[in-house]
Design a protein around this motif. Structure first.
Motif, PDB file in Angstrom:
ATOM      1  N   THR A  81     -21.658 -14.927   4.731  1.00 37.14           N
ATOM      2  CA  THR A  81     -20.273 -14.911   5.365  1.00 37.14           C
ATOM      3  C   THR A  81     -19.672 -13.384   5.467  1.00 37.14           C
ATOM      4  O   THR A  81     -20.752 -12.412   5.244  1.00 37.14           O
ATOM      5  CB  THR A  81     -18.976 -14.085   3.916  1.00 37.14           C
ATOM      6  OG1 THR A  81     -19.082 -15.160   2.800  1.00 37.14           O
ATOM      7  CG2 THR A  81     -17.618 -13.917   3.823  1.00 37.14           C
ATOM      8  N   GLU A  89     -12.496 -12.250  14.344  1.00 35.00           N
ATOM      9  CA  GLU A  89     -13.066 -13.358  13.123  1.00 35.00           C
ATOM     10  C   GLU A  89     -13.667 -13.377  12.286  1.00 35.00           C
ATOM     11  O   GLU A  89     -14.401 -12.007  11.714  1.00 35.00           O
ATOM     12  CB  GLU A  89     -13.727 -14.195  14.334  1.00 35.00           C
ATOM     13  CG  GLU A  89     -13.438 -14.569  15.482  1.00 35.00           C
ATOM     14  CD  GLU A  89     -14.482 -14.904  16.650  1.00 35.00           C
ATOM     15  OE1 GLU A  89     -14.332 -15.878  16.607  1.00 35.00           O
ATOM     16  OE2 GLU A  89     -15.095 -13.735  17.594  1.00 35.00           O
ATOM     17  N   LYS A  90     -14.024 -14.052  11.727  1.00 34.43           N
ATOM     18  CA  LYS A  90     -14.319 -14.328   9.794  1.00 34.43           C
ATOM     19  C   LYS A  90     -14.649 -15.459   9.748  1.00 34.43           C
ATOM     20  O   LYS A  90     -13.468 -16.612   9.896  1.00 34.43           O
ATOM     21  CB  LYS A  90     -13.612 -13.969   8.758  1.00 34.43           C
ATOM     22  CG  LYS A  90     -14.347 -14.243   7.396  1.00 34.43           C
ATOM     23  CD  LYS A  90     -13.063 -13.325   6.447  1.00 34.43           C
ATOM     24  CE  LYS A  90     -13.867 -13.243   4.976  1.00 34.43           C
ATOM     25  NZ  LYS A  90     -13.094 -12.627   4.129  1.00 34.43           N
ATOM     26  N   THR A  91     -15.456 -15.507   9.058  1.00 34.59           N
ATOM     27  CA  THR A  91     -16.531 -17.369   8.789  1.00 34.59           C
ATOM     28  C   THR A  91     -16.637 -17.191   6.994  1.00 34.59           C
ATOM     29  O   THR A  91     -17.932 -15.858   7.105  1.00 34.59           O
ATOM     30  CB  THR A  91     -17.405 -17.763   9.994  1.00 34.59           C
ATOM     31  OG1 THR A  91     -17.527 -19.222   9.373  1.00 34.59           O
ATOM     32  CG2 THR A  91     -19.066 -16.961   9.910  1.00 34.59           C
ATOM     33  N   LYS A  92     -17.043 -17.810   6.746  1.00 34.64           N
ATOM     34  CA  LYS A  92     -17.603 -18.508   5.354  1.00 34.64           C
ATOM     35  C   LYS A  92     -17.861 -19.681   5.558  1.00 34.64           C
ATOM     36  O   LYS A  92     -17.039 -20.717   5.459  1.00 34.64           O
ATOM     37  CB  LYS A  92     -16.691 -17.984   4.174  1.00 34.64           C
ATOM     38  CG  LYS A  92     -17.649 -18.663   2.661  1.00 34.64           C
ATOM     39  CD  LYS A  92     -16.716 -17.986   1.622  1.00 34.64           C
ATOM     40  CE  LYS A  92     -17.838 -18.345  -0.248  1.00 34.64           C
ATOM     41  NZ  LYS A  92     -17.019 -17.778  -1.126  1.00 34.64           N
ATOM     42  N   VAL A  93     -19.638 -19.638   5.559  1.00 37.85           N
ATOM     43  CA  VAL A  93     -19.870 -21.326   5.961  1.00 37.85           C
ATOM     44  C   VAL A  93     -21.150 -21.089   5.729  1.00 37.85           C
ATOM     45  O   VAL A  93     -22.465 -20.815   5.275  1.00 37.85           O
ATOM     46  CB  VAL A  93     -20.189 -21.107   7.707  1.00 37.85           C
ATOM     47  CG1 VAL A  93     -21.199 -20.266   7.929  1.00 37.85           C
ATOM     48  CG2 VAL A  93     -20.692 -22.847   8.313  1.00 37.85           C
ATOM     49  N   TYR A  95     -24.781 -22.619   5.768  1.00 36.56           N
ATOM     50  CA  TYR A  95     -25.427 -23.064   6.782  1.00 36.56           C
ATOM     51  C   TYR A  95     -26.649 -23.667   6.868  1.00 36.56           C
ATOM     52  O   TYR A  95     -27.847 -24.587   7.668  1.00 36.56           O
ATOM     53  CB  TYR A  95     -25.788 -21.845   8.038  1.00 36.56           C
ATOM     54  CG  TYR A  95     -26.887 -21.303   7.334  1.00 36.56           C
ATOM     55  CD1 TYR A  95     -28.204 -21.047   7.852  1.00 36.56           C
ATOM     56  CD2 TYR A  95     -26.772 -20.024   5.655  1.00 36.56           C
ATOM     57  CE1 TYR A  95     -28.877 -20.795   7.777  1.00 36.56           C
ATOM     58  CE2 TYR A  95     -27.535 -19.528   5.275  1.00 36.56           C
ATOM     59  CZ  TYR A  95     -28.802 -19.646   6.663  1.00 36.56           C
ATOM     60  OH  TYR A  95     -30.152 -18.426   6.427  1.00 36.56           O
ATOM     61  N   GLU A 108     -21.913 -22.180  14.626  1.00 31.91           N
ATOM     62  CA  GLU A 108     -20.969 -21.795  14.406  1.00 31.91           C
ATOM     63  C   GLU A 108     -20.738 -19.847  14.687  1.00 31.91           C
ATOM     64  O   GLU A 108     -20.754 -19.833  14.847  1.00 31.91           O
ATOM     65  CB  GLU A 108     -19.730 -22.066  12.761  1.00 31.91           C
ATOM     66  CG  GLU A 108     -18.922 -21.413  12.909  1.00 31.91           C
ATOM     67  CD  GLU A 108     -17.955 -21.819  11.743  1.00 31.91           C
ATOM     68  OE1 GLU A 108     -17.259 -20.681  10.891  1.00 31.91           O
ATOM     69  OE2 GLU A 108     -17.917 -23.207  10.684  1.00 31.91           O
ATOM     70  N   LEU A 112     -20.547 -16.774  16.638  1.00 32.44           N
ATOM     71  CA  LEU A 112     -19.507 -15.913  15.841  1.00 32.44           C
ATOM     72  C   LEU A 112     -20.280 -14.743  16.411  1.00 32.44           C
ATOM     73  O   LEU A 112     -19.622 -13.221  16.170  1.00 32.44           O
ATOM     74  CB  LEU A 112     -19.583 -15.426  14.747  1.00 32.44           C
ATOM     75  CG  LEU A 112     -18.533 -14.741  13.623  1.00 32.44           C
ATOM     76  CD1 LEU A 112     -18.198 -14.780  12.743  1.00 32.44           C
ATOM     77  CD2 LEU A 112     -19.907 -13.211  13.537  1.00 32.44           C
TER      78      LEU A 112
END
Length: 231
Positions: A81, A89-93, A95, A108, A112
């Motif tokens: 996260t 931008e924010k991402t929770k992935v 991976y 992704e 970022l």
């Protein structure tokens, strides 16, 4: 969904156990016959995630000891996260799973971590993501669930030179240019604590950048030679 097979900190695959030489350099401790060594106990005198007088999150006493992590920690699926304050931008992935990096998620994360100023993206060293994930996942064990703020990831040579000209601490041959470094911060977490934890993974260089203000300083983490400094 594409998968990338790369050797990671905890293991090369879900079924492979670390070798004797690996144990000396990887943040994993495993006993004989595949039995894991339990993490170091937490002192009852310090409540995980408790706020200090300065308003910062107070870590448990063993927060620096990533070497106490067991094999199960490194075999579980890895979710990162992260937020990028510059772009919002924010991402929770997810991976990484079953010993493989998930290609779409990796792309992704690289996006970022791009050069926001130069507007260019480059491959990021997967080992850097291991350190970032390990840091975040270790803190979550103690109730400190905060996204990693990425202040700087990949930089073009041009962007790096501009920072130097502006007086920003940036090495001439910065590992940011190679996609092997990130400047990170976790809201309300003391820089000394964050840097000590990153350093305990023993995966590369750690720079401590102390700054006053409500957001504090930041930590430089890279996958180069093991070294520490203060800027």
């Amino acid at each position: 969904m594409g998968m990338i097979s790369v050797p990671l900190i905890g293991c090369g695959s879900a079924s492979a156990a670390p070798s004797a030489s690996d144990k000396a350099r990887r943040p994993v401790q495993a006993g004989k016959a595949g039995k894991s060594v339990p993490a170091a106990p937490v002192s009852r005198s310090a409540a995980p995630g408790a706020a200090s007088a300065a308003g910062e999150l107070a870590p448990p006493p063993d927060i620096f000891d990533a070497q106490a992590l067991d094999l199960d920690f490194w075999l579980k699926p890895r979710v990162l996260t992260m937020i990028r304050p510059q772009s919002g931008e924010k991402t929770k992935v997810l991976y990484w799973k079953d010993g493989q990096v998930i290609d779409a998620a990796y792309q992704e994360l690289c996006h970022l971590m791009r050069d926001v100023n130069g507007k260019e993206t480059a491959p990021i060293d997967p080992k850097l993501f291991e350190t970032l994930w390990g840091t975040q996942a270790f803190l979550e064990r103690y109730g400190i669930a905060q996204p990693l703020e990425i202040l700087s990831g990949y930089r073009t040579s041009k962007s790096n030179d501009k920072l130097r000209e502006a007086g920003v601490p940036a090495a001439r041959q910065s590992l940011h240019i190679e996609g092997k470094a990130a400047d990170i911060r976790i809201a309300n977490l003391n820089s000394e604590v964050l840097g000590g934890l990153v350093r305990s993974f023993r995966q590369g260089g750690v720079g401590y950048y102390y700054r006053s203000g409500p957001r504090g300083g930041w930590i430089h983490a890279d996958t180069g030679l093991k070294r520490t400094w203060k800027g």
